[in-house]
Design a protein around this motif. Structure first.
Motif, short mmCIF file in Angstrom:
data_model
loop_
_atom_site.label_atom_id
_atom_site.label_comp_id
_atom_site.label_asym_id
_atom_site.label_seq_id
_atom_site.Cartn_x
_atom_site.Cartn_y
_atom_site.Cartn_z
N GLU A 12 0.45 -1.07 -0.02
CA GLU A 12 0.33 0.04 -0.25
C GLU A 12 0.70 1.01 -0.24
O GLU A 12 0.91 2.24 -0.73
N ARG A 14 4.39 1.60 -1.29
CA ARG A 14 4.38 2.14 -2.25
C ARG A 14 3.25 2.13 -3.24
O ARG A 14 3.80 2.96 -4.88
N THR A 15 2.27 1.71 -3.75
CA THR A 15 1.76 2.06 -4.41
C THR A 15 1.02 3.65 -4.08
O THR A 15 1.77 4.57 -5.32
N GLU A 18 4.23 5.59 -6.01
CA GLU A 18 3.89 5.16 -7.42
C GLU A 18 3.14 5.92 -7.76
O GLU A 18 3.22 7.04 -8.86
N GLU A 19 1.67 6.13 -7.62
CA GLU A 19 1.44 7.47 -7.13
C GLU A 19 1.55 9.12 -7.98
O GLU A 19 1.27 9.65 -8.57
#
Length: 139
Positions: A12, A14-15, A18-19
């Motif tokens: 979560e 890492r997301t 990245e976003e």
């Protein structure tokens, strides 16, 4: 309190990381502020954007620029403070040019994000992100 960070939490976070860069690099400012807590902040150099309204305005202004950018992120290091707060560091390499066409480029900046993440009722969010350039292009 558990100091072990679960794989689902790592994913979560890492997301989120990245976003953050995907939205800025691909001119998709919608939802950028939602990556943060309501009072979250992003600071780069002398500028700090605090709260969803300021973060949304930053993303809109940044993505409206006639620039092509791509950010490579790596070495996401996490340190649990407690079950609802985690600190992080992320290395980045930023490529940026003024035109929107494939072309040769040079590294615009190399830096590090220092992050504080908070678990909310909507999941993990960025509470604070500070960007610090380590290397920059020659002028």
């Amino acid at each position: 309190m558990s100091t072990e960070i679960q794989p689902t939490t790592r994913l979560e976070l890492r997301t989120l990381v990245e976003e953050f860069n995907w939205k800025l690099d691909h001119a998709e400012p919608e939802g950028f502020a939602d990556l943060f807590t309501p009072d979250g902040s992003f600071a780069a150099g002398p500028k700090e954007h605090v709260g969803h309204e300021a973060l949304a305005a930053f993303a809109a202004a940044r993505t409206a620029q006639p620039k092509l950018s791509r950010t490579m992120v790596c070495n996401h290091r996490l340190v649990a403070a407690d079950d609802d707060h985690i600190g992080g560091a992320v290395q980045y390499i930023l490529f940026m040019k003024d035109e929107d066409a494939p072309q040769s480029t040079e590294i615009f900046a190399v830096g590090e994000y220092s992050d504080e993440y908070t678990r909310t009722s909507d999941g993990w969010r960025i509470a604070k992100r500070t960007s610090r350039q380590v290397f920059q292009r020659a002028s």
